[in-house]
Motif scaffolding. Structure first.
Motif, PDB file in Angstrom:
ATOM      1  N   GLY A   4      34.392  23.915   1.510  1.00 24.97           N
ATOM      2  CA  GLY A   4      33.592  22.751   1.876  1.00 24.97           C
ATOM      3  C   GLY A   4      34.314  21.482   1.461  1.00 24.97           C
ATOM      4  N   LEU A   5      34.248  20.473   2.308  1.00 23.25           N
ATOM      5  CA  LEU A   5      34.945  19.221   2.053  1.00 23.25           C
ATOM      6  C   LEU A   5      33.951  18.130   1.681  1.00 23.25           C
ATOM      7  N   VAL A   6      34.271  17.382   0.614  1.00 21.52           N
ATOM      8  CA  VAL A   6      33.475  16.234   0.205  1.00 21.52           C
ATOM      9  C   VAL A   6      34.384  15.013   0.271  1.00 21.52           C
ATOM     10  N   ALA A  21      27.553   9.338  -7.494  1.00 24.34           N
ATOM     11  CA  ALA A  21      26.794  10.516  -7.938  1.00 24.34           C
ATOM     12  C   ALA A  21      25.728  10.891  -6.912  1.00 24.34           C
ATOM     13  N   ARG A  22      25.026   9.902  -6.375  1.00 21.96           N
ATOM     14  CA  ARG A  22      24.010  10.178  -5.342  1.00 21.96           C
ATOM     15  C   ARG A  22      24.652  10.735  -4.082  1.00 21.96           C
ATOM     16  N   ASP A  23      25.767  10.136  -3.668  1.00 23.99           N
ATOM     17  CA  ASP A  23      26.438  10.564  -2.439  1.00 23.99           C
ATOM     18  C   ASP A  23      26.970  11.994  -2.530  1.00 23.99           C
ATOM     19  N   THR A  24      27.253  12.455  -3.729  1.00 21.40           N
ATOM     20  CA  THR A  24      27.852  13.783  -3.903  1.00 21.40           C
ATOM     21  C   THR A  24      26.925  14.762  -4.626  1.00 21.40           C
ATOM     22  N   ALA A  25      25.656  14.436  -4.706  1.00 20.71           N
ATOM     23  CA  ALA A  25      24.711  15.283  -5.455  1.00 20.71           C
ATOM     24  C   ALA A  25      24.526  16.652  -4.814  1.00 20.71           C
ATOM     25  N   ASN A  26      24.570  16.717  -3.508  1.00 18.74           N
ATOM     26  CA  ASN A  26      24.376  17.983  -2.804  1.00 18.74           C
ATOM     27  C   ASN A  26      25.720  18.523  -2.347  1.00 18.74           C
ATOM     28  N   GLN A  50      33.678  11.266 -13.876  1.00 18.66           N
ATOM     29  CA  GLN A  50      33.051  11.829 -12.677  1.00 18.66           C
ATOM     30  C   GLN A  50      33.808  13.065 -12.202  1.00 18.66           C
ATOM     31  N   LEU A  51      35.126  13.032 -12.244  1.00 26.16           N
ATOM     32  CA  LEU A  51      35.907  14.214 -11.866  1.00 26.16           C
ATOM     33  C   LEU A  51      35.566  15.402 -12.760  1.00 26.16           C
ATOM     34  N   LEU A  52      35.500  15.154 -14.056  1.00 20.85           N
ATOM     35  CA  LEU A  52      35.162  16.228 -14.998  1.00 20.85           C
ATOM     36  C   LEU A  52      33.745  16.747 -14.754  1.00 20.85           C
ATOM     37  N   HIS A  53      32.842  15.868 -14.372  1.00 24.02           N
ATOM     38  CA  HIS A  53      31.468  16.288 -14.037  1.00 24.02           C
ATOM     39  C   HIS A  53      31.484  17.210 -12.822  1.00 24.02           C
ATOM     40  N   TRP A  54      32.216  16.837 -11.775  1.00 19.76           N
ATOM     41  CA  TRP A  54      32.298  17.689 -10.585  1.00 19.76           C
ATOM     42  C   TRP A  54      32.876  19.051 -10.930  1.00 19.76           C
ATOM     43  N   GLN A  59      31.919  24.777 -11.607  1.00 22.00           N
ATOM     44  CA  GLN A  59      32.057  25.966 -12.448  1.00 22.00           C
ATOM     45  C   GLN A  59      30.706  26.620 -12.700  1.00 22.00           C
ATOM     46  N   GLN A  60      29.693  25.814 -12.935  1.00 30.12           N
ATOM     47  CA  GLN A  60      28.351  26.355 -13.168  1.00 30.12           C
ATOM     48  C   GLN A  60      27.823  27.077 -11.938  1.00 30.12           C
ATOM     49  N   GLY A  61      28.252  26.645 -10.760  1.00 34.16           N
ATOM     50  CA  GLY A  61      27.844  27.291  -9.518  1.00 34.16           C
ATOM     51  C   GLY A  61      28.819  28.349  -9.046  1.00 34.16           C
ATOM     52  N   ASN A  62      29.746  28.753  -9.933  1.00 35.13           N
ATOM     53  CA  ASN A  62      30.760  29.761  -9.611  1.00 35.13           C
ATOM     54  C   ASN A  62      31.584  29.376  -8.383  1.00 35.13           C
ATOM     55  N   LYS A  63      31.932  28.106  -8.296  1.00 34.43           N
ATOM     56  CA  LYS A  63      32.735  27.604  -7.194  1.00 34.43           C
ATOM     57  C   LYS A  63      34.096  27.166  -7.723  1.00 34.43           C
TER      58      LYS A  63
END
Length: 95
Positions: A4-6, A21-26, A50-54, A59-63
């Motif tokens: 998937g591309l963001v 953060a809002r634009d990339t929340a989903n 923000q990069l570290l958050h992503w 990782q939490q979503g096993n992605k």
């Protein structure tokens, strides 16, 4: 494996990180999420956070997560803060 591309665009600074953060929340439901940073125009240390958050969210979503078209200014900040080795950057995708 699906990818998937963001698309990330504009500034990623203290003033704009809420919008980012809002634009990339989903994030996409794909196995790998690629953040295309080619349209990022301005960064500060908030962008590194923000990069570290992503990375953490993926990782939490096993992605798997990848960054491409990274601005040199963002790479320099990541190096300055000593987290550059933590960022899965596609070398051919450095702007």
């Amino acid at each position: 494996m699906t990818i998937g591309l963001v698309q990330v665009f504009g500034s990623i600074t203290l003033e704009s990180v809420g919008r980012v953060a809002r634009d990339t929340a989903n994030l996409p439901e794909d196995d790998t999420v690629v953040f295309d940073m080619g349209r990022v125009t301005e960064v500060d240390s908030t962008a590194v956070a923000q990069l570290l958050h992503w990375i953490r969210v993926c990782q939490q979503g096993n992605k798997q997560v990848r960054f491409r078209n990274m601005p040199e200014s963002l790479l320099a900040l990541a190096d300055l803060y000593g987290v550059d080795a933590m960022l899965p950057v596609d070398v051919e995708g450095i702007a």
